[in-house]
Design a protein around this motif. Structure first.
Motif, PDB file in Angstrom:
ATOM      1  N   ASP A   1       0.736  -1.237   0.112  1.00 16.01           N
ATOM      2  CA  ASP A   1      -0.050   0.049   0.022  1.00 16.01           C
ATOM      3  C   ASP A   1       0.762   1.259  -0.023  1.00 16.01           C
ATOM      4  OD1 ASP A   1      -2.703  -1.312   0.283  1.00 16.01           O
ATOM      5  OD2 ASP A   1      -1.961  -1.927   2.363  1.00 16.01           O
ATOM      6  N   LEU A   2       2.162   1.084   0.108  1.00 10.60           N
ATOM      7  CA  LEU A   2       2.909   2.264  -0.078  1.00 10.60           C
ATOM      8  C   LEU A   2       3.055   2.802  -1.078  1.00 10.60           C
ATOM      9  CD1 LEU A   2       6.178   1.222   1.985  1.00 10.60           C
ATOM     10  CD2 LEU A   2       4.523   2.950   2.721  1.00 10.60           C
ATOM     11  N   PRO A   3       2.762   4.060  -1.237  1.00 13.91           N
ATOM     12  CA  PRO A   3       3.005   4.653  -2.662  1.00 13.91           C
ATOM     13  C   PRO A   3       4.533   4.671  -3.196  1.00 13.91           C
ATOM     14  CG  PRO A   3       2.359   6.393  -0.995  1.00 13.91           C
ATOM     15  CD  PRO A   3       2.653   5.228  -0.372  1.00 13.91           C
ATOM     16  N   GLU A   4       4.351   4.641  -4.770  1.00 13.07           N
ATOM     17  CA  GLU A   4       5.738   4.192  -5.312  1.00 13.07           C
ATOM     18  C   GLU A   4       6.763   5.143  -5.137  1.00 13.07           C
ATOM     19  OE1 GLU A   4       7.180   4.026  -9.917  1.00 13.07           O
ATOM     20  OE2 GLU A   4       5.463   2.973  -9.669  1.00 13.07           O
ATOM     21  N   SER A   5       6.321   6.703  -4.899  1.00 13.74           N
ATOM     22  CA  SER A   5       7.342   7.707  -4.684  1.00 13.74           C
ATOM     23  C   SER A   5       7.996   7.519  -3.253  1.00 13.74           C
ATOM     24  CB  SER A   5       6.664   9.184  -4.901  1.00 13.74           C
ATOM     25  OG  SER A   5       5.433   8.963  -3.750  1.00 13.74           O
ATOM     26  N   CYS A   6       7.159   7.147  -2.392  1.00 15.03           N
ATOM     27  CA  CYS A   6       7.853   6.637  -0.825  1.00 15.03           C
ATOM     28  C   CYS A   6       8.719   5.478  -1.205  1.00 15.03           C
ATOM     29  CB  CYS A   6       6.498   6.323   0.089  1.00 15.03           C
ATOM     30  SG  CYS A   6       7.112   5.907   1.854  1.00 15.03           S
ATOM     31  N   VAL A   7       8.273   4.573  -1.735  1.00 17.31           N
ATOM     32  CA  VAL A   7       9.134   3.288  -1.858  1.00 17.31           C
ATOM     33  C   VAL A   7      10.533   3.823  -2.521  1.00 17.31           C
ATOM     34  CG1 VAL A   7       9.326   0.856  -3.011  1.00 17.31           C
ATOM     35  CG2 VAL A   7       7.316   1.686  -2.001  1.00 17.31           C
ATOM     36  N   SER A   8      10.515   4.434  -3.547  1.00 17.52           N
ATOM     37  CA  SER A   8      11.620   4.955  -4.253  1.00 17.52           C
ATOM     38  C   SER A   8      12.426   5.730  -3.313  1.00 17.52           C
ATOM     39  CB  SER A   8      11.265   5.632  -5.511  1.00 17.52           C
ATOM     40  OG  SER A   8      10.468   5.107  -6.388  1.00 17.52           O
ATOM     41  N   SER A   9      12.157   6.582  -2.311  1.00 22.95           N
ATOM     42  CA  SER A   9      12.712   7.227  -1.508  1.00 22.95           C
ATOM     43  C   SER A   9      13.437   6.284  -0.671  1.00 22.95           C
ATOM     44  CB  SER A   9      11.899   8.165  -0.706  1.00 22.95           C
ATOM     45  OG  SER A   9      11.329   9.229  -1.413  1.00 22.95           O
TER      46      SER A   9
ATOM     47  N   ALA B   1       8.587  -1.757  -9.444  1.00 28.08           N
ATOM     48  CA  ALA B   1       8.294  -0.651 -10.056  1.00 28.08           C
ATOM     49  C   ALA B   1       9.264   0.382  -9.699  1.00 28.08           C
ATOM     50  CB  ALA B   1       6.877  -0.293  -9.981  1.00 28.08           C
ATOM     51  N   ALA B   2       9.419   0.559  -8.236  1.00 24.15           N
ATOM     52  CA  ALA B   2      10.279   1.632  -7.603  1.00 24.15           C
ATOM     53  C   ALA B   2      11.652   1.527  -7.950  1.00 24.15           C
ATOM     54  CB  ALA B   2       9.932   1.841  -6.405  1.00 24.15           C
ATOM     55  N   SER B   3      11.997   0.094  -7.923  1.00 23.87           N
ATOM     56  CA  SER B   3      13.313  -0.075  -8.405  1.00 23.87           C
ATOM     57  C   SER B   3      13.905   0.029  -9.790  1.00 23.87           C
ATOM     58  CB  SER B   3      13.507  -1.738  -8.083  1.00 23.87           C
ATOM     59  OG  SER B   3      12.901  -2.684  -8.963  1.00 23.87           O
ATOM     60  N   LEU B   4      13.090   0.199 -10.383  1.00 16.36           N
ATOM     61  CA  LEU B   4      13.349   0.872 -12.099  1.00 16.36           C
ATOM     62  C   LEU B   4      13.494   2.490 -12.010  1.00 16.36           C
ATOM     63  CD1 LEU B   4      11.091  -1.600 -13.824  1.00 16.36           C
ATOM     64  CD2 LEU B   4      13.431  -1.969 -13.331  1.00 16.36           C
ATOM     65  N   ALA B   5      13.139   2.999 -11.200  1.00 20.38           N
ATOM     66  CA  ALA B   5      13.127   4.552 -11.255  1.00 20.38           C
ATOM     67  C   ALA B   5      14.511   4.919 -11.638  1.00 20.38           C
ATOM     68  CB  ALA B   5      12.576   5.242 -10.172  1.00 20.38           C
ATOM     69  N   ASP B   6      14.568   5.840 -12.412  1.00 16.88           N
ATOM     70  CA  ASP B   6      15.908   6.525 -12.983  1.00 16.88           C
ATOM     71  C   ASP B   6      16.650   7.413 -11.886  1.00 16.88           C
ATOM     72  OD1 ASP B   6      16.017   5.741 -15.516  1.00 16.88           O
ATOM     73  OD2 ASP B   6      15.473   7.731 -16.642  1.00 16.88           O
ATOM     74  N   PHE B   7      15.601   8.027 -11.123  1.00 16.69           N
ATOM     75  CA  PHE B   7      16.478   8.627  -9.984  1.00 16.69           C
ATOM     76  C   PHE B   7      16.886   7.984  -8.769  1.00 16.69           C
ATOM     77  CE2 PHE B   7      12.141   8.527  -8.239  1.00 16.69           C
ATOM     78  CZ  PHE B   7      12.273   8.489  -6.954  1.00 16.69           C
ATOM     79  N   VAL B   8      16.452   6.635  -8.709  1.00 21.28           N
ATOM     80  CA  VAL B   8      17.123   5.801  -7.639  1.00 21.28           C
ATOM     81  C   VAL B   8      18.513   5.186  -8.257  1.00 21.28           C
ATOM     82  CG1 VAL B   8      16.968   3.213  -6.840  1.00 21.28           C
ATOM     83  CG2 VAL B   8      14.775   4.859  -6.950  1.00 21.28           C
TER      84      VAL B   8
ATOM     85  N   GLU C   1      23.218   4.515 -27.134  1.00 23.02           N
ATOM     86  CA  GLU C   1      22.225   5.663 -27.092  1.00 23.02           C
ATOM     87  C   GLU C   1      22.000   5.610 -25.782  1.00 23.02           C
ATOM     88  OE1 GLU C   1      21.365   7.563 -29.663  1.00 23.02           O
ATOM     89  OE2 GLU C   1      22.519   6.195 -31.015  1.00 23.02           O
ATOM     90  N   SER C   2      20.881   6.609 -25.359  1.00 24.32           N
ATOM     91  CA  SER C   2      20.569   6.855 -24.094  1.00 24.32           C
ATOM     92  C   SER C   2      19.557   5.528 -23.211  1.00 24.32           C
ATOM     93  CB  SER C   2      19.391   8.028 -23.935  1.00 24.32           C
ATOM     94  OG  SER C   2      18.946   8.142 -22.678  1.00 24.32           O
ATOM     95  N   LEU C   3      20.000   5.168 -22.171  1.00 21.93           N
ATOM     96  CA  LEU C   3      19.594   3.998 -21.561  1.00 21.93           C
ATOM     97  C   LEU C   3      18.870   4.473 -20.292  1.00 21.93           C
ATOM     98  CD1 LEU C   3      22.281   1.348 -22.066  1.00 21.93           C
ATOM     99  CD2 LEU C   3      20.170   1.208 -23.277  1.00 21.93           C
ATOM    100  N   PRO C   4      17.725   3.524 -19.823  1.00 20.21           N
ATOM    101  CA  PRO C   4      17.355   3.646 -18.442  1.00 20.21           C
ATOM    102  C   PRO C   4      18.567   3.375 -17.300  1.00 20.21           C
ATOM    103  CG  PRO C   4      15.993   2.061 -19.554  1.00 20.21           C
ATOM    104  CD  PRO C   4      17.148   2.313 -20.479  1.00 20.21           C
ATOM    105  N   LYS C   5      18.656   4.448 -16.458  1.00 17.63           N
ATOM    106  CA  LYS C   5      19.738   4.498 -15.451  1.00 17.63           C
ATOM    107  C   LYS C   5      20.228   3.167 -14.847  1.00 17.63           C
ATOM    108  CE  LYS C   5      20.766   8.777 -15.736  1.00 17.63           C
ATOM    109  NZ  LYS C   5      19.867   9.118 -16.886  1.00 17.63           N
ATOM    110  N   LYS C   6      19.104   2.198 -14.646  1.00 26.52           N
ATOM    111  CA  LYS C   6      19.680   0.677 -14.115  1.00 26.52           C
ATOM    112  C   LYS C   6      20.163   0.100 -15.074  1.00 26.52           C
ATOM    113  CE  LYS C   6      17.576  -3.368 -12.250  1.00 26.52           C
ATOM    114  NZ  LYS C   6      16.310  -4.236 -11.895  1.00 26.52           N
ATOM    115  N   GLU C   7      19.809   0.173 -16.295  1.00 26.19           N
ATOM    116  CA  GLU C   7      20.653  -0.543 -17.485  1.00 26.19           C
ATOM    117  C   GLU C   7      22.039  -0.001 -17.600  1.00 26.19           C
ATOM    118  OE1 GLU C   7      18.716  -1.413 -21.317  1.00 26.19           O
ATOM    119  OE2 GLU C   7      16.670  -1.519 -20.183  1.00 26.19           O
ATOM    120  N   LEU C   8      22.181   1.411 -17.627  1.00 26.31           N
ATOM    121  CA  LEU C   8      23.403   2.016 -17.763  1.00 26.31           C
ATOM    122  C   LEU C   8      24.234   1.635 -16.576  1.00 26.31           C
ATOM    123  CD1 LEU C   8      25.124   4.108 -19.164  1.00 26.31           C
ATOM    124  CD2 LEU C   8      24.022   5.984 -17.597  1.00 26.31           C
TER     125      LEU C   8
END
Length: 285
Positions: free
Chosen positions: A25-33, A55-62, A82-89
């Motif tokens: 039930d935690l918001p994704e933004s909270c989990v990302s933090s 879903a949160a574990s894929l966030a670029d800012f994480v 080319e540009s990649l998602p930060k996790k792949e990078l």
């Protein structure tokens, strides 16, 4: 009859108990933090908890928070994509990435994202390297570059190197990876190292040096005595204070006492590591 029915109805709960909130039930933004406070390996494990964490574990800012401050330099220097998602990078930068004609290799430590660098013997200026009477290049699986420089016999031993690179701020160690003895292919599943040409290293020490464009200097001397195994000989340390600024490093190993010959030495590479890994590297030597 009606009275009996009303009596029993009072024992039946009018509604089910409230459901307690869970991790899902935690918001994704909270989990990302929350994930930003974990190290990269813990983030990958947390992604298995539930959909919100995945879903949160894929966030670029994480993942951008886990990349080193020089990651854009690394992308330009060692990756052609080319540009990649930060996790792949992050995952790609954790792999060994060759540059400068395949003579140098950079990668990140998976657990913390710190930068490592290796420089092949082929990127060094070695006195006499083109004269096969004294030096030769040997193919071996024991080198990350699959080849080492082998000294048969010579009076003047000098290997010089230079590097211009952008490191994240921090303290770093520089090593020469050397072996007394000639590594051969495995025989019957066993490692074979011939040492018949090893001589001259006990008379005078080898002198190692490094200097940087910021005025840092380090000098060390030691005798080469461990035969038949690879050793990381510590040259010295340097500190990077300025982020996003290239630093020039010059380094060398020299033994030029011409009163005697030296031989039987394999020169594999130069390794630059964050200082926090020094103890671990010595244990693995």
């Amino acid at each position: 009859m009606g009275t009996g029915f009303s009596f029993f109805s009072r024992d039946i709960p009018s509604s089910s108990p409230p459901i307690k909130p869970g991790l899902g039930d935690l918001p994704e933004s909270c989990v990302s933090s929350i994930l930003m406070s974990l190290d990269p390996l813990e983030i990958c494990k947390s992604a298995q908890i539930n959909k919100a964490f995945r879903a949160a574990s894929l966030a670029d800012f994480v993942w951008e928070s886990k990349l080193p401050s020089n990651y854009k330099f690394l992308v330009d220097k060692v990756l052609d994509l080319e540009s990649l998602p930060k996790k792949e990078l992050y995952a790609k930068l954790c792999q060994p990435n060759r540059f400068d004609g395949g003579t140098k290799e950079a990668w990140l430590d998976k657990s913390c994202g710190q930068v490592f660098l290796a420089i092949s013997s082929k990127a060094l200026r070695i006195t006499g390297i083109d004269d096969r009477r004294y030096w030769s290049h040997i193919s071996t699986e024991e080198s990350r570059f699959h080849t080492v420089a082998y000294l048969k016999k010579f009076w003047w031993v000098e290997a010089l190197g230079e590097l211009e690179f952008e490191f994240p701020p921090g303290s770093y160690n520089l090593y020469f990876r050397l072996q007394l003895g000639k590594t051969c292919t495995k025989r019957f599943g066993r490692r074979v190292c011939t040492v018949d040409q090893v001589h001259g290293w006990h008379i005078k020490p080898v002198r190692f040096q490094l200097s940087t464009s910021e005025g840092q200097h380090a000098v060390s001397e030691c005798y080469l005595h461990e035969v038949g195994s690879w050793v990381h000989y510590h040259v010295g340390d340097f500190v990077v204070n300025k982020p996003n600024m290239p630093i020039k490093i010059n380094f060398s190993m020299v033994q030029i006492d011409c009163t005697h010959t030296k031989g039987g030495l394999c020169l594999d590479s130069v390794l630059i590591t964050p200082s926090k890994f020094r103890e671990k590297l010595i244990k693995c030597t």
